[in-house]
Design a protein around this motif. Structure first.
Motif, PDB file in Angstrom:
ATOM      1  N   ILE A   1       0.808  -1.377   0.087  1.00  0.00           N
ATOM      2  CA  ILE A   1      -0.058   0.121  -0.086  1.00  0.00           C
ATOM      3  C   ILE A   1       0.825   1.257  -0.072  1.00  0.00           C
ATOM      4  CG2 ILE A   1      -1.504   1.487   1.528  1.00  0.00           C
ATOM      5  CD1 ILE A   1      -2.968  -1.325   2.154  1.00  0.00           C
ATOM      6  N   ASP A   2       2.017   1.151   0.782  1.00  0.00           N
ATOM      7  CA  ASP A   2       2.809   2.304   0.745  1.00  0.00           C
ATOM      8  C   ASP A   2       3.625   2.696  -0.490  1.00  0.00           C
ATOM      9  OD1 ASP A   2       4.152   4.605   2.115  1.00  0.00           O
ATOM     10  OD2 ASP A   2       6.043   3.210   2.513  1.00  0.00           O
ATOM     11  N   ARG A   3       3.765   1.540  -1.123  1.00  0.00           N
ATOM     12  CA  ARG A   3       4.499   1.631  -2.499  1.00  0.00           C
ATOM     13  C   ARG A   3       3.635   2.207  -3.568  1.00  0.00           C
ATOM     14  NH1 ARG A   3       6.989  -3.131  -1.055  1.00  0.00           N
ATOM     15  NH2 ARG A   3       5.381  -4.185  -2.455  1.00  0.00           N
ATOM     16  N   ALA A   4       2.050   1.747  -3.370  1.00  0.00           N
ATOM     17  CA  ALA A   4       1.055   2.328  -4.322  1.00  0.00           C
ATOM     18  C   ALA A   4       0.839   3.801  -4.304  1.00  0.00           C
ATOM     19  CB  ALA A   4      -0.122   1.583  -4.011  1.00  0.00           C
ATOM     20  N   PHE A   5       1.162   4.523  -3.168  1.00  0.00           N
ATOM     21  CA  PHE A   5       0.954   5.802  -2.978  1.00  0.00           C
ATOM     22  C   PHE A   5       2.288   6.635  -3.149  1.00  0.00           C
ATOM     23  CE2 PHE A   5      -2.748   4.177  -0.960  1.00  0.00           C
ATOM     24  CZ  PHE A   5      -3.594   4.936  -1.716  1.00  0.00           C
ATOM     25  N   LEU A   6       3.431   6.107  -3.750  1.00  0.00           N
ATOM     26  CA  LEU A   6       4.565   7.053  -3.817  1.00  0.00           C
ATOM     27  C   LEU A   6       4.429   7.579  -5.171  1.00  0.00           C
ATOM     28  CD1 LEU A   6       7.406   4.361  -2.552  1.00  0.00           C
ATOM     29  CD2 LEU A   6       6.518   6.741  -1.531  1.00  0.00           C
ATOM     30  N   PHE A   7       4.816   8.796  -5.512  1.00  0.00           N
ATOM     31  CA  PHE A   7       4.741   9.396  -6.472  1.00  0.00           C
ATOM     32  C   PHE A   7       6.323   9.501  -7.268  1.00  0.00           C
ATOM     33  CE2 PHE A   7       0.917  11.080  -4.822  1.00  0.00           C
ATOM     34  CZ  PHE A   7       0.058  11.009  -5.690  1.00  0.00           C
ATOM     35  N   ASP A   8       6.412   9.459  -8.590  1.00  0.00           N
ATOM     36  CA  ASP A   8       7.638   9.026  -9.079  1.00  0.00           C
ATOM     37  C   ASP A   8       8.193  10.616  -9.672  1.00  0.00           C
ATOM     38  OD1 ASP A   8       7.857   6.394  -8.916  1.00  0.00           O
ATOM     39  OD2 ASP A   8       6.959   6.110 -10.568  1.00  0.00           O
ATOM     40  N   CYS A   9       7.080  11.786  -9.737  1.00  0.00           N
ATOM     41  CA  CYS A   9       7.429  12.910 -10.198  1.00  0.00           C
ATOM     42  C   CYS A   9       6.872  13.896  -9.032  1.00  0.00           C
ATOM     43  CB  CYS A   9       6.711  13.595 -11.483  1.00  0.00           C
ATOM     44  SG  CYS A   9       4.833  12.969 -11.575  1.00  0.00           S
ATOM     45  N   PRO A  10       7.881  14.900  -8.860  1.00  0.00           N
ATOM     46  CA  PRO A  10       7.407  15.972  -7.856  1.00  0.00           C
ATOM     47  C   PRO A  10       6.193  16.800  -8.289  1.00  0.00           C
ATOM     48  CG  PRO A  10       9.146  16.597  -9.274  1.00  0.00           C
ATOM     49  CD  PRO A  10       8.939  15.321  -9.560  1.00  0.00           C
ATOM     50  N   MET A  11       5.686  17.289  -7.132  1.00  0.00           N
ATOM     51  CA  MET A  11       4.427  18.039  -7.235  1.00  0.00           C
ATOM     52  C   MET A  11       4.818  19.664  -7.608  1.00  0.00           C
ATOM     53  SD  MET A  11       1.935  18.555  -4.198  1.00  0.00           S
ATOM     54  CE  MET A  11       0.856  20.042  -3.892  1.00  0.00           C
TER      55      MET A  11
ATOM     56  N   ALA B   1      -3.195   6.877  -7.313  1.00  0.00           N
ATOM     57  CA  ALA B   1      -2.648   6.067  -8.357  1.00  0.00           C
ATOM     58  C   ALA B   1      -3.133   6.457  -9.693  1.00  0.00           C
ATOM     59  CB  ALA B   1      -2.790   4.739  -8.242  1.00  0.00           C
ATOM     60  N   ALA B   2      -4.260   7.003  -9.672  1.00  0.00           N
ATOM     61  CA  ALA B   2      -4.808   7.484 -11.124  1.00  0.00           C
ATOM     62  C   ALA B   2      -4.370   8.819 -11.275  1.00  0.00           C
ATOM     63  CB  ALA B   2      -6.413   7.475 -11.117  1.00  0.00           C
ATOM     64  N   LEU B   3      -4.219   9.553 -10.390  1.00  0.00           N
ATOM     65  CA  LEU B   3      -3.889  10.834 -10.343  1.00  0.00           C
ATOM     66  C   LEU B   3      -2.460  10.976 -10.893  1.00  0.00           C
ATOM     67  CD1 LEU B   3      -4.401  13.985 -10.178  1.00  0.00           C
ATOM     68  CD2 LEU B   3      -3.902  13.836  -7.790  1.00  0.00           C
ATOM     69  N   GLN B   4      -1.579   9.951 -10.320  1.00  0.00           N
ATOM     70  CA  GLN B   4      -0.044  10.011 -10.702  1.00  0.00           C
ATOM     71  C   GLN B   4      -0.164   9.642 -11.964  1.00  0.00           C
ATOM     72  OE1 GLN B   4       1.983   6.991  -8.448  1.00  0.00           O
ATOM     73  NE2 GLN B   4       3.997   7.539  -9.489  1.00  0.00           N
ATOM     74  N   ARG B   5      -0.709   8.609 -12.418  1.00  0.00           N
ATOM     75  CA  ARG B   5      -0.412   8.416 -13.851  1.00  0.00           C
ATOM     76  C   ARG B   5      -0.797   9.552 -14.846  1.00  0.00           C
ATOM     77  NH1 ARG B   5      -2.816   3.381 -12.027  1.00  0.00           N
ATOM     78  NH2 ARG B   5      -4.987   4.162 -12.569  1.00  0.00           N
ATOM     79  N   LYS B   6      -1.917  10.078 -14.547  1.00  0.00           N
ATOM     80  CA  LYS B   6      -2.374  11.515 -15.348  1.00  0.00           C
ATOM     81  C   LYS B   6      -1.337  12.583 -15.506  1.00  0.00           C
ATOM     82  CE  LYS B   6      -7.248  10.566 -14.803  1.00  0.00           C
ATOM     83  NZ  LYS B   6      -8.635  11.000 -14.272  1.00  0.00           N
TER      84      LYS B   6
END
Length: 88
Positions: free
Chosen positions: A51-61, A78-83
């Motif tokens: 669950i922790d890995r699923a909420f990690l963002f690869d790109c900075p805000m 997860a959907a927001l990160q992909r978009k």
């Protein structure tokens, strides 16, 4: 023998803990229960790490050019990160 009984009774009265003599037939509880609890705890740890890995963002805000008022609305992470990462 009488002295041992008195020591046990005194210890039980002082601590409030009575330890009944365990018959040898209850050893299977320890042999099965402890490994089962350890396996359950390992599975829970693995689940929470996933669950922790699923909420990690690869790109900075991006925080440049923000206008007032600013509201942060929780969305599906997860959907927001992909978009967001697809737009860059």
């Amino acid at each position: 023998m009488k002295q041992a009984v008195l020591k046990t009774a005194f210890g039980e009265s002082r601590t409030g803990v009575r330890i009944p003599p365990s018959p040898p037939s209850t050893a299977w509880i320890t042999a099965i229960l402890i490994p089962a609890l350890v396996a359950a705890m390992i599975a829970m740890k693995r689940h929470y790490k996933a669950i922790d890995r699923a909420f990690l963002f690869d790109c900075p805000m991006q925080v440049e050019n923000l206008s007032e008022p600013l509201a942060i609305v929780p969305l599906d992470g997860a959907a927001l990160q992909r978009k967001v990462c697809a737009l860059r």
